[in-house]
Write a protein that holds these residues in place. Structure first.
Motif, PDB file in Angstrom:
ATOM      1  N   ILE A   1      -4.547   1.143 -14.722  1.00 60.54           N
ATOM      2  CA  ILE A   1      -3.496   0.441 -13.981  1.00 60.54           C
ATOM      3  C   ILE A   1      -3.113  -0.794 -14.780  1.00 60.54           C
ATOM      4  N   SER A   2      -1.816  -1.012 -14.949  1.00 57.02           N
ATOM      5  CA  SER A   2      -1.369  -2.151 -15.749  1.00 57.02           C
ATOM      6  C   SER A   2      -0.162  -2.805 -15.093  1.00 57.02           C
ATOM      7  N   ARG A   3       0.307  -3.880 -15.710  1.00 56.45           N
ATOM      8  CA  ARG A   3       1.459  -4.613 -15.203  1.00 56.45           C
ATOM      9  C   ARG A   3       2.659  -3.671 -15.042  1.00 56.45           C
ATOM     10  N   GLY A   4       3.317  -3.767 -13.901  1.00 56.62           N
ATOM     11  CA  GLY A   4       4.459  -2.917 -13.622  1.00 56.62           C
ATOM     12  C   GLY A   4       4.136  -1.748 -12.720  1.00 56.62           C
ATOM     13  N   ASP A   5       2.854  -1.395 -12.584  1.00 55.16           N
ATOM     14  CA  ASP A   5       2.469  -0.343 -11.650  1.00 55.16           C
ATOM     15  C   ASP A   5       2.568  -0.870 -10.218  1.00 55.16           C
ATOM     16  N   LEU A   6       2.456   0.021  -9.252  1.00 56.87           N
ATOM     17  CA  LEU A   6       2.637  -0.359  -7.848  1.00 56.87           C
ATOM     18  C   LEU A   6       1.546   0.252  -6.990  1.00 56.87           C
ATOM     19  N   LEU A   7       1.026  -0.540  -6.044  1.00 62.05           N
ATOM     20  CA  LEU A   7       0.094  -0.043  -5.042  1.00 62.05           C
ATOM     21  C   LEU A   7       0.840   0.096  -3.721  1.00 62.05           C
TER      22      LEU A   7
ATOM     23  N   THR B   1      -8.388  -4.258   3.759  1.00 63.18           N
ATOM     24  CA  THR B   1      -9.617  -3.758   3.141  1.00 63.18           C
ATOM     25  C   THR B   1      -9.985  -2.411   3.763  1.00 63.18           C
ATOM     26  N   GLY B   2     -10.258  -1.429   2.924  1.00 60.01           N
ATOM     27  CA  GLY B   2     -10.568  -0.081   3.394  1.00 60.01           C
ATOM     28  C   GLY B   2      -9.392   0.861   3.397  1.00 60.01           C
ATOM     29  N   ASP B   3      -8.163   0.328   3.212  1.00 60.43           N
ATOM     30  CA  ASP B   3      -6.979   1.196   3.199  1.00 60.43           C
ATOM     31  C   ASP B   3      -6.993   2.137   1.998  1.00 60.43           C
ATOM     32  N   GLU B   4      -6.500   3.347   2.207  1.00 63.38           N
ATOM     33  CA  GLU B   4      -6.251   4.255   1.096  1.00 63.38           C
ATOM     34  C   GLU B   4      -4.921   3.868   0.466  1.00 63.38           C
ATOM     35  N   VAL B   5      -4.903   3.796  -0.853  1.00 67.28           N
ATOM     36  CA  VAL B   5      -3.673   3.407  -1.546  1.00 67.28           C
ATOM     37  C   VAL B   5      -3.355   4.410  -2.652  1.00 67.28           C
ATOM     38  N   LEU B   6      -2.066   4.478  -2.940  1.00 65.29           N
ATOM     39  CA  LEU B   6      -1.562   5.334  -4.004  1.00 65.29           C
ATOM     40  C   LEU B   6      -1.082   4.441  -5.139  1.00 65.29           C
ATOM     41  N   VAL B   7      -1.452   4.799  -6.373  1.00 69.99           N
ATOM     42  CA  VAL B   7      -1.023   4.043  -7.544  1.00 69.99           C
ATOM     43  C   VAL B   7       0.169   4.768  -8.164  1.00 69.99           C
ATOM     44  N   LEU B   8       1.273   4.036  -8.309  1.00 67.46           N
ATOM     45  CA  LEU B   8       2.467   4.614  -8.921  1.00 67.46           C
ATOM     46  C   LEU B   8       2.760   3.924 -10.241  1.00 67.46           C
TER      47      LEU B   8
ATOM     48  N   VAL C   1      16.092  -3.878 -18.398  1.00 63.20           N
ATOM     49  CA  VAL C   1      16.079  -3.984 -16.938  1.00 63.20           C
ATOM     50  C   VAL C   1      14.788  -4.662 -16.514  1.00 63.20           C
ATOM     51  N   LYS C   2      14.904  -5.747 -15.760  1.00 62.32           N
ATOM     52  CA  LYS C   2      13.725  -6.421 -15.191  1.00 62.32           C
ATOM     53  C   LYS C   2      13.704  -6.131 -13.695  1.00 62.32           C
ATOM     54  N   HIS C   3      12.719  -5.325 -13.283  1.00 59.27           N
ATOM     55  CA  HIS C   3      12.609  -4.911 -11.881  1.00 59.27           C
ATOM     56  C   HIS C   3      11.190  -5.173 -11.411  1.00 59.27           C
ATOM     57  N   THR C   4      11.018  -5.988 -10.391  1.00 55.05           N
ATOM     58  CA  THR C   4       9.715  -6.495  -9.939  1.00 55.05           C
ATOM     59  C   THR C   4       8.937  -7.003 -11.163  1.00 55.05           C
ATOM     60  N   THR C   5       7.790  -6.370 -11.461  1.00 48.69           N
ATOM     61  CA  THR C   5       6.991  -6.834 -12.606  1.00 48.69           C
ATOM     62  C   THR C   5       7.136  -5.932 -13.824  1.00 48.69           C
ATOM     63  N   ARG C   6       8.027  -4.972 -13.763  1.00 48.07           N
ATOM     64  CA  ARG C   6       8.195  -4.041 -14.880  1.00 48.07           C
ATOM     65  C   ARG C   6       9.494  -4.319 -15.629  1.00 48.07           C
ATOM     66  N   THR C   7       9.431  -4.258 -16.944  1.00 45.30           N
ATOM     67  CA  THR C   7      10.616  -4.361 -17.794  1.00 45.30           C
ATOM     68  C   THR C   7      10.769  -3.073 -18.570  1.00 45.30           C
ATOM     69  N   ALA C   8      11.976  -2.529 -18.570  1.00 41.32           N
ATOM     70  CA  ALA C   8      12.245  -1.276 -19.268  1.00 41.32           C
ATOM     71  C   ALA C   8      13.598  -1.381 -19.967  1.00 41.32           C
ATOM     72  N   ARG C   9      13.833  -0.501 -20.897  1.00 40.26           N
ATOM     73  CA  ARG C   9      15.145  -0.413 -21.532  1.00 40.26           C
ATOM     74  C   ARG C   9      15.980   0.606 -20.765  1.00 40.26           C
ATOM     75  N   ALA C  10      17.282   0.360 -20.751  1.00 37.42           N
ATOM     76  CA  ALA C  10      18.150   1.259 -19.993  1.00 37.42           C
ATOM     77  C   ALA C  10      19.512   1.347 -20.652  1.00 37.42           C
TER      78      ALA C  10
ATOM     79  N   GLN D   1       1.045  -7.485 -11.172  1.00 43.48           N
ATOM     80  CA  GLN D   1       1.547  -8.456 -12.143  1.00 43.48           C
ATOM     81  C   GLN D   1       0.555  -8.695 -13.271  1.00 43.48           C
ATOM     82  N   TYR D   2      -0.741  -8.605 -12.959  1.00 39.88           N
ATOM     83  CA  TYR D   2      -1.744  -8.971 -13.952  1.00 39.88           C
ATOM     84  C   TYR D   2      -3.046  -8.267 -13.617  1.00 39.88           C
ATOM     85  N   VAL D   3      -3.753  -7.801 -14.628  1.00 39.14           N
ATOM     86  CA  VAL D   3      -5.069  -7.193 -14.454  1.00 39.14           C
ATOM     87  C   VAL D   3      -6.123  -8.229 -14.822  1.00 39.14           C
ATOM     88  N   ILE D   4      -7.037  -8.500 -13.891  1.00 45.23           N
ATOM     89  CA  ILE D   4      -8.057  -9.539 -14.084  1.00 45.23           C
ATOM     90  C   ILE D   4      -9.403  -8.883 -14.378  1.00 45.23           C
ATOM     91  N   ARG D   5      -9.997  -9.278 -15.487  1.00 44.04           N
ATOM     92  CA  ARG D   5     -11.339  -8.794 -15.865  1.00 44.04           C
ATOM     93  C   ARG D   5     -12.144 -10.022 -16.293  1.00 44.04           C
TER      94      ARG D   5
END
Length: 413
Positions: free
Chosen positions: A295-301, A251-258, A335-344, A224-228
Motif C-alpha cells: 500500500i502506498s501514497r494514492g491508494d484508498l481504504l 477498529t475491527g472494520d473490514e476494509v478494501l484497498v484500492l 492530474v492531482k486527485h486526492t493524494t494521487r498524481t497521474a498523467r492524463a 497520504q503517507y506510509v509510516i514505518r
C-alpha cells in the motif's frame, strides 16, 4: 457551536469586502487596534468615512486599487455560531481564486449592485458555486441606498436571480436587500425597507443548516503517507496516514484497498492525541491493518460494500484557468486527485457551457475562465466518486508539467 463556511462571490465593485467588514463591525467582532488601523488608513487616503473593506483587502495592490486580488479569510462568531468567511475577488482574471474560496464553502454570498443588476460575472460565480456543491446561495442586492431603497428594483433582481438559479440547479436560494456601506439589513433590520419582511443577513447565516453529509457516505481514506517507525522506543509496525474524506472507519472494520482490491481488517486507529475507536471527516489519522500489503501514497481504504469508481477514464466539467494558453486536447497534463498524481490526456472536449444562456456549445478548446465538458484518460487508475456525492473524491486539478502551474480545476460528473 457548529461552524459555517462562507464564500463571497459576484462582480468587482459590488461591495463584497465592505459587506464582510460591516458584518464584523456591527457584530462587535473587531479588536480596537483593527478598527484604529483602518480608521487611520481611511483618514490618510482622504475618505469621508471608515472604509470597512480594508479589513479584508490586506495587500498593498488591493488597497491602492480598491479591489480584492487574493482570497482573504476572516473568522468571527456570535453566541449562536462560528463563521469562516472567504472574501474572494470579483475580477474575471481572478476567477481561479474565487474557486479556491468556494471549494470548501457551505454557503455563498453572491452580491449584485442594485443599479447594475446581474452581470456576467455574477452569473458565472453563481454557476461555479452551484457546480462546486455549495449548498446554500444568498443573493445580497447591495447598494439599495443608491436606488432609494426601491422595492420594484429589488423584486426585479430577485425574480431574475431566482429564475437563473432554478435553471442551473441551485436548491436553496435566498435574496436579501442590503446596504453594506450603511449597514441596512446586514446585522440589524433596516427601517428604510419596511416592505422587506425577511431576516437580516446575520440572522439568516445563524440559522442556515450546516450539517455535514460526509458522515453518511461510504468510508473513504486516501493514503497520504506510509509510516514505518525506525526507533527502539516504538514498537515496529506499519501504518497508513491520511485525512478522512467521507464516512466512518472503526477498529475491527473490514476494509478494501484500492486499486489492488485486497481486503483486511483495521486493528488500530491513531489520532494526534492517541488511539481512538473511530475516525470520521475531517480527522487526520493513521490506520494499522491486520495484514501486510503493498500500500502506498494514492491508494484508498474503503468499506467493501460501498466502493468508489476505479477507472482510467473520467468525465468531468473543467474550468480553465490558464491565461497564456487555452486547453489543448493534444497536450498531456498532470492530474492531482486526492493524494494521487497521474498523467492524463484529453480524449474528448464535449462542449463549452455558455454562462449567460447555459447552452452547450461545440468547442475545440477552452480559454481562460471558460467551462467545458472533458473526457480524460489517465496513465494509472484513479478512485473517485461523483462531485455531487463527495467533494473530496470528485474534485481534481490539472497541472501544466512544463511550468508546474495549475491550469484547470475539474469536477467529476
Amino acid at each position: 457551536m457548529n461552524m459555517l463556511r462562507i464564500a463571497t462571490a459576484g462582480s468587482v465593485d459590488d461591495g463584497k469586502s465592505t459587506l464582510i467588514g460591516r458584518l464584523l463591525y456591527d457584530s462587535k467582532s473587531l479588536f480596537d487596534d483593527q478598527l484604529s488601523a483602518i480608521e487611520a488608513v481611511s483618514s490618510a487616503r482622504g475618505d469621508d468615512y471608515t472604509d470597512l473593506s480594508l479589513l479584508t483587502d490586506g495587500l498593498r495592490a488591493e488597497r491602492e486599487q480598491g479591489i480584492t486580488i487574493d482570497v482573504a479569510y476572516r473568522y468571527f462568531s456570535t453566541p449562536r455560531r462560528k463563521f469562516i468567511v472567504a472574501d474572494t475577488p470579483g475580477h474575471t482574471q481572478y476567477t481561479r481564486n474565487m474557486i479556491t474560496g468556494a471549494s470548501t464553502a457551505d454557503l455563498a454570498l453572491v452580491l449584485a449592485d442594485a443599479r447594475k443588476g446581474l452581470v456576467e460575472q455574477s452569473r458565472r460565480h453563481a454557476l461555479l458555486c452551484t457546480l462546486l456543491g455549495v449548498r446554500h446561495l444568498v443573493l445580497c442586492v447591495n447598494k439599495m441606498d443608491l436606488v432609494d431603497f426601491s422595492q420594484a428594483q429589488f423584486e426585479e433582481l430577485r425574480a431574475e436571480f431566482t429564475d437563473y438559479t432554478a435553471e442551473i440547479g441551485a436548491r436553496d436560494v435566498t435574496v436579501i436587500p442590503v446596504s453594506a456601506l450603511r449597514g441596512d439589513n446586514v446585522v440589524h433590520p433596516s427601517p428604510n425597507m419596511p416592505w422587506y419582511d425577511g431576516p437580516a443577513l446575520l440572522a439568516h447565516l445563524e440559522n442556515v443548516p450546516a450539517t455535514s453529509v460526509t458522515d453518511s457516505l461510504g468510508a473513504r481514506l486516501p493514503v497520504q503517507y506510509v509510516i514505518r517507525p525506525q526507533s527502539t522506543r516504538v514498537t515496529d509496525h506499519r501504518s497508513y496516514a491520511g485525512q478522512m474524506a467521507a464516512g466512518v472507519l472503526r477498529t475491527g472494520d473490514e476494509v478494501l484497498v484500492l486499486p489492488s482490491r485486497a481486503t483486511t481488517r483495521i486493528t488500530r486507529i491513531n489520532s494526534p492525541s492517541g488511539s481512538v475507536p473511530e475516525a470520521r471527516p475531517p480527522m487526520s489519522v493513521t490506520v494499522e491493518l491486520a495484514d501486510e500489503f503493498d500500500i502506498s501514497r494514492g491508494d484508498l481504504l474503503c468499506h467493501p460494500h460501498d466502493t468508489p469508481v476505479v477507472s482510467q477514464e473520467l468525465q468531468a466539467l473543467v474550468c480553465w484557468m490558464n491565461e497564456s494558453q487555452a486547453l489543448d486536447p493534444t497536450q498531456k497534463y498532470a492530474v492531482k486527485h486526492t493524494t494521487r498524481t497521474a498523467r492524463a490526456m484529453v480524449r474528448q472536449l464535449g462542449y463549452r457551457l455558455d454562462i449567460n444562456t447555459l447552452r452547450e456549445e461545440p468547442a475545440e478548446s477552452l480559454a481562460v475562465n471558460e467551462i467545458g465538458s472533458v473526457r480524460l484518460r489517465t496513465t494509472v487508475p484513479l478512485t473517485f466518486d461523483s462531485y455531487r456525492r463527495n467533494r473530496t473524491m470528485g474534485g481534481f486539478i490539472l497541472i501544466d508539467e512544463s511550468t508546474n502551474r495549475t491550469v484547470g480545476a475539474g469536477i467529476v460528473t
